[in-house]
Design a protein around this motif. Structure first.
Motif, PDB file in Angstrom:
ATOM      1  N   PHE A   1       0.800  -1.217   0.000  1.00  0.00           N
ATOM      2  CA  PHE A   1       0.000   0.000   0.000  1.00  0.00           C
ATOM      3  C   PHE A   1       0.834   1.268   0.000  1.00  0.00           C
ATOM      4  O   PHE A   1       0.295   2.358   0.095  1.00  0.00           O
ATOM      5  CB  PHE A   1      -0.962  -0.007   1.189  1.00  0.00           C
ATOM      6  CG  PHE A   1      -2.045  -1.011   1.002  1.00  0.00           C
ATOM      7  CD1 PHE A   1      -3.057  -0.778   0.086  1.00  0.00           C
ATOM      8  CD2 PHE A   1      -2.032  -2.201   1.707  1.00  0.00           C
ATOM      9  CE1 PHE A   1      -4.056  -1.713  -0.109  1.00  0.00           C
ATOM     10  CE2 PHE A   1      -3.033  -3.133   1.510  1.00  0.00           C
ATOM     11  CZ  PHE A   1      -4.050  -2.902   0.602  1.00  0.00           C
TER      12      PHE A   1
ATOM     13  N   TYR B   1       4.537   0.185  -4.432  1.00  0.00           N
ATOM     14  CA  TYR B   1       3.433  -0.581  -5.001  1.00  0.00           C
ATOM     15  C   TYR B   1       3.575  -0.783  -6.508  1.00  0.00           C
ATOM     16  O   TYR B   1       3.408  -1.884  -7.024  1.00  0.00           O
ATOM     17  CB  TYR B   1       2.137   0.161  -4.660  1.00  0.00           C
ATOM     18  CG  TYR B   1       0.916  -0.292  -5.380  1.00  0.00           C
ATOM     19  CD1 TYR B   1       0.335  -1.525  -5.115  1.00  0.00           C
ATOM     20  CD2 TYR B   1       0.315   0.537  -6.333  1.00  0.00           C
ATOM     21  CE1 TYR B   1      -0.812  -1.914  -5.771  1.00  0.00           C
ATOM     22  CE2 TYR B   1      -0.832   0.150  -6.991  1.00  0.00           C
ATOM     23  CZ  TYR B   1      -1.397  -1.074  -6.716  1.00  0.00           C
ATOM     24  OH  TYR B   1      -2.524  -1.453  -7.369  1.00  0.00           O
TER      25      TYR B   1
ATOM     26  N   ALA C   1      -3.303   9.497   0.543  1.00  0.00           N
ATOM     27  CA  ALA C   1      -3.681   8.340  -0.266  1.00  0.00           C
ATOM     28  C   ALA C   1      -2.804   8.233  -1.505  1.00  0.00           C
ATOM     29  O   ALA C   1      -2.402   7.139  -1.910  1.00  0.00           O
ATOM     30  CB  ALA C   1      -5.142   8.444  -0.656  1.00  0.00           C
TER      31      ALA C   1
ATOM     32  N   ASN D   1     -12.401   4.905  -3.524  1.00  0.00           N
ATOM     33  CA  ASN D   1     -11.301   3.974  -3.715  1.00  0.00           C
ATOM     34  C   ASN D   1     -10.002   4.453  -3.077  1.00  0.00           C
ATOM     35  O   ASN D   1      -9.335   3.710  -2.352  1.00  0.00           O
ATOM     36  CB  ASN D   1     -11.123   3.764  -5.211  1.00  0.00           C
ATOM     37  CG  ASN D   1     -10.283   2.558  -5.498  1.00  0.00           C
ATOM     38  OD1 ASN D   1      -9.070   2.651  -5.424  1.00  0.00           O
ATOM     39  ND2 ASN D   1     -10.916   1.416  -5.759  1.00  0.00           N
ATOM     40  N   GLN D   2      -9.666   5.689  -3.357  1.00  0.00           N
ATOM     41  CA  GLN D   2      -8.406   6.244  -2.826  1.00  0.00           C
ATOM     42  C   GLN D   2      -8.349   6.199  -1.306  1.00  0.00           C
ATOM     43  O   GLN D   2      -7.331   5.838  -0.726  1.00  0.00           O
ATOM     44  CB  GLN D   2      -8.289   7.704  -3.239  1.00  0.00           C
ATOM     45  CG  GLN D   2      -7.751   7.926  -4.607  1.00  0.00           C
ATOM     46  CD  GLN D   2      -7.119   9.308  -4.674  1.00  0.00           C
ATOM     47  OE1 GLN D   2      -5.917   9.434  -4.741  1.00  0.00           O
ATOM     48  NE2 GLN D   2      -7.936  10.339  -4.618  1.00  0.00           N
TER      49      GLN D   2
ATOM     50  N   TRP E   1      -9.820   4.319   0.750  1.00  0.00           N
ATOM     51  CA  TRP E   1      -9.632   2.975   1.277  1.00  0.00           C
ATOM     52  C   TRP E   1      -8.178   2.546   1.215  1.00  0.00           C
ATOM     53  O   TRP E   1      -7.673   1.883   2.112  1.00  0.00           O
ATOM     54  CB  TRP E   1     -10.521   1.991   0.515  1.00  0.00           C
ATOM     55  CG  TRP E   1     -11.924   2.080   0.966  1.00  0.00           C
ATOM     56  CD1 TRP E   1     -12.899   2.897   0.491  1.00  0.00           C
ATOM     57  CD2 TRP E   1     -12.497   1.355   2.047  1.00  0.00           C
ATOM     58  NE1 TRP E   1     -14.058   2.728   1.196  1.00  0.00           N
ATOM     59  CE2 TRP E   1     -13.841   1.783   2.157  1.00  0.00           C
ATOM     60  CE3 TRP E   1     -12.020   0.386   2.928  1.00  0.00           C
ATOM     61  CZ2 TRP E   1     -14.706   1.270   3.120  1.00  0.00           C
ATOM     62  CZ3 TRP E   1     -12.887  -0.121   3.876  1.00  0.00           C
ATOM     63  CH2 TRP E   1     -14.207   0.320   3.969  1.00  0.00           C
ATOM     64  N   ARG E   2      -7.534   2.950   0.159  1.00  0.00           N
ATOM     65  CA  ARG E   2      -6.099   2.626   0.093  1.00  0.00           C
ATOM     66  C   ARG E   2      -5.362   3.252   1.270  1.00  0.00           C
ATOM     67  O   ARG E   2      -4.463   2.649   1.840  1.00  0.00           O
ATOM     68  CB  ARG E   2      -5.488   3.124  -1.217  1.00  0.00           C
ATOM     69  CG  ARG E   2      -5.849   2.191  -2.357  1.00  0.00           C
ATOM     70  CD  ARG E   2      -4.977   2.438  -3.545  1.00  0.00           C
ATOM     71  NE  ARG E   2      -3.554   2.273  -3.262  1.00  0.00           N
ATOM     72  CZ  ARG E   2      -2.629   2.441  -4.162  1.00  0.00           C
ATOM     73  NH1 ARG E   2      -2.962   2.777  -5.389  1.00  0.00           N
ATOM     74  NH2 ARG E   2      -1.366   2.271  -3.855  1.00  0.00           N
TER      75      ARG E   2
ATOM     76  N   TYR F   1      -6.093   1.189   4.370  1.00  0.00           N
ATOM     77  CA  TYR F   1      -5.307  -0.039   4.384  1.00  0.00           C
ATOM     78  C   TYR F   1      -3.844   0.253   4.683  1.00  0.00           C
ATOM     79  O   TYR F   1      -3.207  -0.389   5.508  1.00  0.00           O
ATOM     80  CB  TYR F   1      -5.417  -0.762   3.042  1.00  0.00           C
ATOM     81  CG  TYR F   1      -6.636  -1.630   2.935  1.00  0.00           C
ATOM     82  CD1 TYR F   1      -6.731  -2.809   3.672  1.00  0.00           C
ATOM     83  CD2 TYR F   1      -7.693  -1.293   2.100  1.00  0.00           C
ATOM     84  CE1 TYR F   1      -7.856  -3.614   3.570  1.00  0.00           C
ATOM     85  CE2 TYR F   1      -8.825  -2.084   1.998  1.00  0.00           C
ATOM     86  CZ  TYR F   1      -8.905  -3.248   2.738  1.00  0.00           C
ATOM     87  OH  TYR F   1     -10.014  -4.034   2.647  1.00  0.00           O
ATOM     88  N   ALA F   2      -3.309   1.223   3.977  1.00  0.00           N
ATOM     89  CA  ALA F   2      -1.899   1.562   4.159  1.00  0.00           C
ATOM     90  C   ALA F   2      -1.620   1.865   5.625  1.00  0.00           C
ATOM     91  O   ALA F   2      -0.608   1.443   6.190  1.00  0.00           O
ATOM     92  CB  ALA F   2      -1.539   2.764   3.297  1.00  0.00           C
TER      93      ALA F   2
ATOM     94  N   VAL G   1      -9.471  -2.554  -4.020  1.00  0.00           N
ATOM     95  CA  VAL G   1      -8.665  -1.366  -3.757  1.00  0.00           C
ATOM     96  C   VAL G   1      -7.293  -1.492  -4.425  1.00  0.00           C
ATOM     97  O   VAL G   1      -6.744  -0.527  -4.953  1.00  0.00           O
ATOM     98  CB  VAL G   1      -8.520  -1.150  -2.235  1.00  0.00           C
ATOM     99  CG1 VAL G   1      -7.443  -0.140  -1.935  1.00  0.00           C
ATOM    100  CG2 VAL G   1      -9.853  -0.699  -1.661  1.00  0.00           C
ATOM    101  N   MET G   2      -6.767  -2.720  -4.404  1.00  0.00           N
ATOM    102  CA  MET G   2      -5.460  -2.932  -5.027  1.00  0.00           C
ATOM    103  C   MET G   2      -5.545  -2.849  -6.544  1.00  0.00           C
ATOM    104  O   MET G   2      -4.672  -2.281  -7.196  1.00  0.00           O
ATOM    105  CB  MET G   2      -4.914  -4.304  -4.642  1.00  0.00           C
ATOM    106  CG  MET G   2      -4.562  -4.471  -3.189  1.00  0.00           C
ATOM    107  SD  MET G   2      -2.842  -4.051  -2.817  1.00  0.00           S
ATOM    108  CE  MET G   2      -1.921  -4.999  -3.995  1.00  0.00           C
TER     109      MET G   2
END
Lengths: 203, 203, 203, 203
Positions: free
Chosen positions: A125, A130, B37, B114-115, B117-118, B121-122, B179-180
């Motif tokens: 991430f 990435y 993000a 989307n962004q 969420w990254r 996660y990160a 997300v990936m």
DNA sequence: CATGAATGAGGGTTCATTCAT
DNA sequence: AATGAATGAACCCTCATTCAT
């Protein structure tokens, strides 16, 4: 005459040098992986890695061009090991035994290298890193999906590709949760459930 | 004496100050979320955030005590929005409609943010920040599992808790993959499959 | 193979590094003491110290963990030098010669290191730094009082402890005034007066 | 009709404004003195002072041009109060009663305003501020020496000027030690000793 | 008179990287 | 091959001061 003095006098052969180099690389990578996983990539300085590995800062740069190069090396190696788990006899077909073995291995790896997985995830991430692994990871995922699709087709499952997709996704979810909450997540329960619901064993 | 002339003499009222504060906070958080993000938390400097927001570095610290506090604020807000999606009428029970709506919302959020969420996660995988959100996240997960367990029990599913666990895990996996690889992952397919296999609709 | 060629190949020995470290530390401390004394601790930036010492800012942190650590190191060293002046043969007893010598030394130090004393005083009164040296200073004072009390007892002075207290206090007052007004304060007069009134010389 | 509404309607006379101004100044200076003394001048921000005084940052600048100006005001006022202690009837002569009273007052001030004295000392040793008060302080010291010299001359003391010098110096030393170690320094003992040895009372 | 949002220069500190030895 | 001293850019953060309101 001590071993030490021998070392100083006898010239090493190129092979010996290479062996030493490989051992050093191994040492540095292992140390760095531990520290990266424990403290995070950005929070862990080159100084700390070198100290923990018992070498000097300068020497580290003899083996890796930069801190990022070291990270990439670690991550790449992790991927390769992971890929090895799939289809060990490289025949492109997953037998029932291989399927069970694969699941066994996967859960074993998850349990044994819990910390390292956190690093892998963390790295996935990081936008800058990435990009470098994206492709490798995509291939790995698609290869896995293909193997599973074939497996499900062989076992007469309807919509085998979707089943494979769900199965793969579920494995990701399990890995994610277990890595995040190793002490809370009931991984054994999930494992049994998965085998019952997705292995389609004839036995 | 007009209101205008009063305004020129009188200091701003506490309410006016509060409005300014809220707007500024909003601006800073939005800007920071985008940049975090895009570039990652550690790689994104306060300087860059302030510039992007069109304010001075110092002002940022008038609103957030530290870079970390800013991050926490962003993450916490994200959590709260997420929690809102569950059980919207707060009765602790998930009706079939709410289940469908929840899935709709979840996938919609995934697609729209989307962004963000990254970033979430990160951040989860950064050891230093992780500790700060761990509890919040765990509670969220367990609350969701409970709702789902009740839902499955109501619908006569065997082993409802395991089913809930698998369902929750699968959602995590979907989110993770999407997300990936937003452009590669067939999220719509997964959505349909999930509704078919886990919603247990009577209709 | 000459020693020179070895030098070119071999890294510096630990002893060489240690020498470099000591020299650098010395340079930094001396420079910092001058600047701290001239401009005050808070008003003197690390940047300025590094520039004046002809080194980079970063290097300074290779030798001292923080600006405060640098200050503490300077002050502590000053203390140790001061302590050396008392009871130079470490027998816990002050002879008449030692008493005269001590006064000589004290006034000499005052005159020679006028600037440094100002730093010491300045630092004593900074609440944040003060706590760190309080104990050291207290011990020094009490050790001095004890030596003087014994001295006065030996010389048949009434209330020897009070005499010691007054004597010590007077020395503090002299130091204080001289450091504040080196060009105005008649330190020589005071010195003679003190010897006459407090040394109780038999000769 | 409340007092508040009266205030809003009735225009204040210039005198009333002046009184308010003076009270505000008083409040700010007292607050700042406490904080400066507790935390040190550099470590105490304008923000903190304004908050503690219950006013806004901006208003503070309505009363003092800068942080330094505020400090100077506080210190200067302290000096003036100190000067008042000497020769209260301004006849340039110190009677025995005045001498005793002066000592009483001095020790009382020391004991009551212990913290403030630490600030004064701290400030004396800040090179930038020091220059501004140097002259005032020198005059104060010389005025005191002159008074004491006259006093000792009147009482037939040999070398009256040296005696005055020692006496003044001793007072400095006492103040210094007591301010540094209020709980350790036996100030009462010193006080008695001083009166016995330097007051030359006829009674 | 009174507010606190806003500034921006400068503070201390860290750290990947280089290089003389 | 091996060391760690040395660099310098960039980091996060503070704070006296200004100013529109």
């Amino acid at each position: 005459m001590t071993e030490r003095s021998i070392k100083n006098i006898m010239p090493r052969s190129p092979e010996q040098f290479e062996i030493i180099r490989q051992e050093r690389k191994r040492l540095i990578m292992d140390t760095a992986l531990d520290l990266f996983a424990q403290e995070g990539y950005h929070s862990c300085s080159i100084n700390k890695i070198a100290s923990a590995a018992g070498i000097s800062k300068g020497l580290l740069y003899n083996y890796f061009d930069s801190k990022e190069a070291l990270l990439i090396a670690i991550i790449s190696e992790g991927f390769e090991e992971l890929i090895e788990q799939f289809d060990p006899n490289h025949d492109g077909v997953l037998s029932e035994d291989e399927m069970l073995n694969f699941l066994d291995q996967l859960f074993k790896i998850l349990e044994e290298n819990n910390q390292h997985w956190r690093l892998y995830y963390a790295v996935f991430f990081q936008p800058d890193v990435y990009e470098l692994i994206k492709e490798q990871f995509r291939e790995l995922f698609q290869q896995m999906i293909k193997l599973l699709t074939d497996y499900f087709t062989h076992h007469g499952v309807e919509e085998p590709e979707n089943e494979a997709l769900v199965f793969g996704t579920l494995l990701d979810g399990i890995a994610f949760n277990y890595v995040m909450y190793p002490e809370l997540y009931p991984i054994e329960t999930l494992k049994k459930y998965i085998i019952k619901k997705f292995a389609y064993l004839n036995k």
